[in-house]
Design a protein around this motif. Sequence first.
Motif, PDB file in Angstrom:
ATOM      1  N   GLU A  97       0.850  -1.179   0.000  1.00  0.00           N
ATOM      2  CA  GLU A  97       0.000   0.000   0.000  1.00  0.00           C
ATOM      3  C   GLU A  97       0.890   1.235   0.000  1.00  0.00           C
ATOM      4  O   GLU A  97       1.881   1.314   0.718  1.00  0.00           O
ATOM      5  CB  GLU A  97      -0.917  -0.003   1.225  1.00  0.00           C
ATOM      6  CG  GLU A  97      -1.989   1.056   1.153  1.00  0.00           C
ATOM      7  CD  GLU A  97      -3.006   0.956   2.280  1.00  0.00           C
ATOM      8  OE1 GLU A  97      -3.739   1.943   2.475  1.00  0.00           O
ATOM      9  OE2 GLU A  97      -3.081  -0.093   2.940  1.00  0.00           O
ATOM     10  N   MET A 149      -7.659   3.398  -2.240  1.00  0.00           N
ATOM     11  CA  MET A 149      -6.296   3.174  -1.768  1.00  0.00           C
ATOM     12  C   MET A 149      -5.418   2.874  -2.974  1.00  0.00           C
ATOM     13  O   MET A 149      -5.907   2.382  -3.996  1.00  0.00           O
ATOM     14  CB  MET A 149      -6.238   2.045  -0.739  1.00  0.00           C
ATOM     15  CG  MET A 149      -6.603   0.672  -1.268  1.00  0.00           C
ATOM     16  SD  MET A 149      -6.628  -0.597   0.015  1.00  0.00           S
ATOM     17  CE  MET A 149      -4.981  -1.231  -0.101  1.00  0.00           C
ATOM     18  N   VAL A 151      -1.993   0.924  -4.392  1.00  0.00           N
ATOM     19  CA  VAL A 151      -1.049  -0.154  -4.110  1.00  0.00           C
ATOM     20  C   VAL A 151      -0.088  -0.287  -5.274  1.00  0.00           C
ATOM     21  O   VAL A 151      -0.421   0.040  -6.417  1.00  0.00           O
ATOM     22  CB  VAL A 151      -1.757  -1.501  -3.851  1.00  0.00           C
ATOM     23  CG1 VAL A 151      -2.686  -1.415  -2.646  1.00  0.00           C
ATOM     24  CG2 VAL A 151      -2.508  -1.998  -5.063  1.00  0.00           C
TER      25      VAL A 151
END
Length: 157
Positions: A97, A149, A151
């Motif tokens: 991440e 998010m 990654v």
Amino acid sequence: MAEEKTHYMTEEGLKNLEEELEYLKTTKRQEVVERIKIARDFGDLSENSEYDAAKDEQAFVEGRVNQIEQMIRNAEIIEDDGNKDEVSLGKSVKFQEIPDGEEELYTIVGSAESDPLEGKISNDSPMAQSLMGRKVGDTVTVNTPGGEMEVKIVEII
């Protein structure tokens, strides 16, 4: 008749389903039938909670038997194509991440055998959908229920 969904799974996943089906048909069904017989002896069925619980369990077991039989009937085994360049069904992918998260490793499997706590995510999940078709080094934005998010793909196994 509606078209039935294909259930992607590994050989191990198919074997596990077949074992669960065998257990439900040979052992669990008999246990439930015995519980129903015993509960009948408690008297008036209209006010017999043991009988109601046993009948509910019987319905659950029969529903699960039907579900597993349908999944096995429509199973498609995930084959390893040997390509470690691109994330696809059946592959394990290690990602980090961004900006400073720990590395995580997940295997993308069919929904029938997904278990996030065991590192197996469904090919239908937002994470898997975002990773599929990507390569090592790619940065991917994933839309999750908790928000977006980013990654970075570290390794494809």
